[in-house]
Motif scaffolding. Sequence first.
Motif, PDB file in Angstrom:
ATOM      1  N   ALA A 171     -58.561  42.445  31.882  1.00 29.35           N
ATOM      2  CA  ALA A 171     -58.822  44.051  31.693  1.00 29.35           C
ATOM      3  C   ALA A 171     -58.060  45.671  31.095  1.00 29.35           C
ATOM      4  O   ALA A 171     -59.348  46.566  31.270  1.00 29.35           O
ATOM      5  CB  ALA A 171     -58.419  44.303  33.388  1.00 29.35           C
ATOM      6  N   ARG A 172     -57.590  45.316  31.040  1.00 24.37           N
ATOM      7  CA  ARG A 172     -56.534  46.621  30.394  1.00 24.37           C
ATOM      8  C   ARG A 172     -57.248  46.398  28.930  1.00 24.37           C
ATOM      9  O   ARG A 172     -58.028  47.462  28.336  1.00 24.37           O
ATOM     10  CB  ARG A 172     -55.127  46.656  29.277  1.00 24.37           C
ATOM     11  N   THR A 173     -57.246  45.532  27.958  1.00 24.08           N
ATOM     12  CA  THR A 173     -58.571  44.963  26.347  1.00 24.08           C
ATOM     13  C   THR A 173     -59.979  45.638  27.120  1.00 24.08           C
ATOM     14  O   THR A 173     -60.227  46.619  26.164  1.00 24.08           O
ATOM     15  CB  THR A 173     -58.651  43.591  26.033  1.00 24.08           C
ATOM     16  N   ILE A 174     -60.704  45.250  28.114  1.00 26.03           N
ATOM     17  CA  ILE A 174     -61.614  45.765  28.180  1.00 26.03           C
ATOM     18  C   ILE A 174     -61.888  47.362  28.332  1.00 26.03           C
ATOM     19  O   ILE A 174     -62.457  47.929  28.170  1.00 26.03           O
ATOM     20  CB  ILE A 174     -62.390  45.189  29.773  1.00 26.03           C
ATOM     21  N   GLU A 175     -60.987  48.230  28.930  1.00 25.34           N
ATOM     22  CA  GLU A 175     -61.149  49.435  29.082  1.00 25.34           C
ATOM     23  C   GLU A 175     -60.771  50.006  27.998  1.00 25.34           C
ATOM     24  O   GLU A 175     -61.260  51.286  27.116  1.00 25.34           O
ATOM     25  CB  GLU A 175     -59.508  49.944  29.900  1.00 25.34           C
ATOM     26  N   LEU A 176     -59.886  49.570  26.766  1.00 25.27           N
ATOM     27  CA  LEU A 176     -59.883  49.696  25.458  1.00 25.27           C
ATOM     28  C   LEU A 176     -61.079  49.812  24.765  1.00 25.27           C
ATOM     29  O   LEU A 176     -61.234  50.923  23.578  1.00 25.27           O
ATOM     30  CB  LEU A 176     -58.739  49.375  24.515  1.00 25.27           C
ATOM     31  N   VAL A 177     -62.196  49.196  24.577  1.00 30.95           N
ATOM     32  CA  VAL A 177     -63.042  49.367  23.852  1.00 30.95           C
ATOM     33  C   VAL A 177     -64.649  49.920  24.821  1.00 30.95           C
ATOM     34  O   VAL A 177     -65.220  49.641  23.905  1.00 30.95           O
ATOM     35  CB  VAL A 177     -63.659  48.087  23.482  1.00 30.95           C
ATOM     36  N   SER A 178     -64.314  50.000  26.144  1.00 26.11           N
ATOM     37  CA  SER A 178     -65.186  50.862  26.936  1.00 26.11           C
ATOM     38  C   SER A 178     -64.960  51.528  27.740  1.00 26.11           C
ATOM     39  O   SER A 178     -63.513  51.967  27.809  1.00 26.11           O
ATOM     40  CB  SER A 178     -66.344  49.482  27.002  1.00 26.11           C
ATOM     41  N   ASP A 179     -66.261  52.179  28.465  1.00 32.64           N
ATOM     42  CA  ASP A 179     -66.047  53.381  29.285  1.00 32.64           C
ATOM     43  C   ASP A 179     -65.833  52.715  30.788  1.00 32.64           C
ATOM     44  O   ASP A 179     -66.202  52.952  31.879  1.00 32.64           O
ATOM     45  CB  ASP A 179     -67.033  53.869  29.694  1.00 32.64           C
ATOM     46  N   LEU A 180     -65.984  50.879  30.811  1.00 29.16           N
ATOM     47  CA  LEU A 180     -66.293  50.584  31.631  1.00 29.16           C
ATOM     48  C   LEU A 180     -64.652  49.472  32.842  1.00 29.16           C
ATOM     49  O   LEU A 180     -63.779  50.002  32.346  1.00 29.16           O
ATOM     50  CB  LEU A 180     -66.606  48.738  31.892  1.00 29.16           C
ATOM     51  N   LYS A 181     -64.927  49.963  34.150  1.00 29.07           N
ATOM     52  CA  LYS A 181     -64.184  50.189  35.047  1.00 29.07           C
ATOM     53  C   LYS A 181     -63.697  48.487  35.218  1.00 29.07           C
ATOM     54  O   LYS A 181     -64.016  47.713  36.512  1.00 29.07           O
ATOM     55  CB  LYS A 181     -63.623  50.861  36.353  1.00 29.07           C
ATOM     56  N   PRO A 182     -62.962  47.524  35.121  1.00 28.74           N
ATOM     57  CA  PRO A 182     -62.606  45.697  35.025  1.00 28.74           C
ATOM     58  C   PRO A 182     -61.741  45.971  36.561  1.00 28.74           C
ATOM     59  O   PRO A 182     -60.610  46.505  36.420  1.00 28.74           O
ATOM     60  CB  PRO A 182     -62.152  45.559  34.059  1.00 28.74           C
ATOM     61  N   GLU A 183     -62.394  44.873  37.355  1.00 29.04           N
ATOM     62  CA  GLU A 183     -60.978  44.685  38.188  1.00 29.04           C
ATOM     63  C   GLU A 183     -61.203  42.868  39.070  1.00 29.04           C
ATOM     64  O   GLU A 183     -61.617  42.401  37.232  1.00 29.04           O
ATOM     65  CB  GLU A 183     -62.381  44.973  39.572  1.00 29.04           C
TER      66      GLU A 183
END
Length: 325
Positions: free
Chosen positions: A162-174
């Motif tokens: 989840a943290r990595t997805i936030e580092l590469v995009s503006d998406l908000k993973p859950e």
Amino acid sequence: MTSVSVAILQLFREKGGFVSGEVISRELHVSRTAIWKQINGLRRAGYVIEAVPSRGYHLLSAPDLLSPGEIAGYLKAKLIGRRLVCLATTTSTNSDAFRLAEQDAVEGTVILSDGQSSGKGRLGRVWSSPEGVNLYCSVILRPGIMPYEAPQLTFLSAVAVARTIELVSDLKPEIKWPNDVLIKGKKVAGLLNEMNAETDVINFVILGIGVNLNMTAEQFPPDLRHPATSILLESGRPVGRARFAALLMGELDRLYRDFRTNGFGPVRAEWQQRCNAHGRELAISDGGADVVKGMFAGIDSYGALLVAGAGGKIERILSGDVRIL
Ligand code: BTN
């Protein structure tokens, strides 16, 4: 890729823009002719490098390779990724990692593959693994914990993804219990941890991580049980696989070293914050009618879902389908 090529790529990334032959030669202790040969080798591998007399070399674009050289260019982790095994194809990186761990591979070894012919999902399912678009990796850990504590590491992997997805995009993973990573309610990553243990000692744990990075809609199998997506589909932008892999290893490294010092508490707190059920009312079914209803009350140290019923009584859920009401 040679170690000099890897070092040249690292210099390009550190310095940005043009880097003169003189600087490369001085920093890497190689001759100008040797640099020219390495640059041509990189070009043959798909790197686009501009050369301008009196200014030097400029990396314009890099191919989306999942190679040790590309990953090392972004990698800052200390433990996770200290040995990288990058494969063009395999059956399952989890099976490869298991075999290597049995042969005493060091803790932190990571096996990555461009594609998998029999990617393993949870509950004996298949993990769709087309080549060249996603991340399929397995990490070998040798934690000094009891076998019953091993699920804690799955929660740790979910937080790292989840943290990595936030580092590469503006998406908000859950995160959805037990351990799916979702974007806008659709599954973007799955985790499959396997272990080799005896009654009271873990020999090793394999963290298996699959993240849908650049998969297009046509590449998803038609018979998926739950809606799935990729970062490309949700953000409209492709993700560099090597960069994502290296950033993920960085987050796993940070979380794992903290876990070894401070235990499960910090991971558990962050997992609960990131859980899609945070502050919500849930219904849990065993495939048929709802058996438990109540407010999300976190997870316990075994990874069981805690649900607070009407009278405040806490139920522990070990398996079942969770719906948010
Ligand atoms: C799930 O069903 O949600 C878990 C999917 C786990 C897939 C990853 S891809 C890398 C690693 N190798 C495998 O064979 N499976 C895991």
